[in-house]
Design a protein around this motif. Structure first.
Motif, PDB file in Angstrom:
ATOM      1  N   SER A  79      34.539   1.611 -16.814  1.00 54.44           N
ATOM      2  CA  SER A  79      33.863   2.176 -17.884  1.00 54.44           C
ATOM      3  C   SER A  79      33.809   1.239 -19.062  1.00 54.44           C
ATOM      4  N   ILE A  80      34.839   0.403 -19.276  1.00 57.17           N
ATOM      5  CA  ILE A  80      34.596  -0.436 -20.369  1.00 57.17           C
ATOM      6  C   ILE A  80      33.837  -2.056 -19.950  1.00 57.17           C
ATOM      7  N   VAL A  81      33.650  -2.041 -18.699  1.00 58.91           N
ATOM      8  CA  VAL A  81      32.956  -3.633 -18.454  1.00 58.91           C
ATOM      9  C   VAL A  81      31.838  -3.655 -19.229  1.00 58.91           C
ATOM     10  N   GLY A  82      31.602  -4.983 -19.588  1.00 60.66           N
ATOM     11  CA  GLY A  82      30.332  -5.222 -20.725  1.00 60.66           C
ATOM     12  C   GLY A  82      30.923  -5.579 -22.015  1.00 60.66           C
ATOM     13  N   LEU A  83      31.933  -4.735 -22.467  1.00 59.12           N
ATOM     14  CA  LEU A  83      32.594  -4.903 -23.836  1.00 59.12           C
ATOM     15  C   LEU A  83      33.233  -6.172 -23.956  1.00 59.12           C
ATOM     16  N   SER A  84      33.308  -6.791 -25.157  1.00 58.55           N
ATOM     17  CA  SER A  84      34.290  -8.146 -25.273  1.00 58.55           C
ATOM     18  C   SER A  84      35.471  -7.540 -25.006  1.00 58.55           C
ATOM     19  N   LEU A  85      36.379  -8.483 -24.652  1.00 56.99           N
ATOM     20  CA  LEU A  85      37.862  -8.274 -24.489  1.00 56.99           C
ATOM     21  C   LEU A  85      38.644  -7.275 -25.406  1.00 56.99           C
TER      22      LEU A  85
END
Length: 224
Positions: free
Chosen positions: A45-51
């Motif tokens: 669900s968090i793939v795409g955000l910066s780390l």
């Protein structure tokens, strides 16, 4: 003379299927930091955000920068245990779609990704993708999605107008970024966020496969 058009692609979950690589690296990172790793669905669900932003979402009580560093180290270790093109293969039809679009002299291609420059370079090298893209925006240089900074930079670099630009991505972060930048938006159904979430974030089309991209773009261009 044809108007200049720009198609900007997300990378993870859109061009490459990096799920195995990302989840494996995330588990190692949390283990090395002595933290409880979220389940696979939460990680996707968090793939795409910066780390740092992604880590803060996954574990609000962690030091997001320290956990991000642990993830980077673990990502390299996972990658070195295999091959980049095996761990993160191109989705079916991705290269054919890029080949088709690159044949149109009035259509420029770009990338906007939460990856680092180093990570994107490795993907380009593993899949021989670098020659397709005239602009590439990475997490090193911008606020995290959905901030519009990546798209705004791509517009400046290429000279394309927002109304002649499309973002293609698999997450609501991509769609929100596109809306914030005033560009058109195409979601893909094979990535990390479901179709209903993409539509709720403003996707004008949600593609079942890369073979449907050209028709969706033609429909958008015909509305200009």
């Amino acid at each position: 003379m044809s108007r200049l058009r720009l198609v900007i692609f997300d990378v993870d979950g859109t061009l490459i299927d990096s799920q195995t690589h990302i989840i494996g690296a995330m588990r190692r990172a949390f283990d090395s930091a002595g933290r409880i790793c979220p389940d696979d669905e939460r990680i996707r669900s968090i793939v795409g955000l910066s780390l740092p932003e992604a880590m803060a979402e996954l574990d609000p009580d962690c030091d997001p920068h320290a956990l991000a560093e642990a993830y980077r180290a673990s990502f390299v270790a996972v990658r070195e245990a295999g091959q980049e093109d095996v761990l993160s293969p191109l989705y079916p039809g991705a290269r054919a779609a890029l080949d088709l679009l690159s044949q149109d002299a009035a259509c420029l291609l770009g990338v906007a990704t939460g990856k680092s420059r180093r990570g994107l370079t490795r993907v380009f090298e593993a899949h021989s993708l670098g020659d397709y893209f005239i602009t590439s925006q990475v997490a090193d240089d911008h606020p995290s999605k959905p901030h519009p900074s990546m798209i705004e930079a791509a517009l400046r670099e290429t000279g394309a107008a927002p109304e002649d630009t499309v973002i293609v991505g698999d997450t609501s972060f991509d769609m929100d970024m596109g809306r914030a930048a005033g560009v058109r938006r195409i979601g893909v159904s094979w990535g990390y966020h479901p179709a209903e979430r993409l539509r709720g974030a403003g996707a004008e089309h949600v593609l079942p496969g890369f073979g449907d991209l050209a028709a969706a773009l033609d429909e958008i261009w015909s509305e200009r």
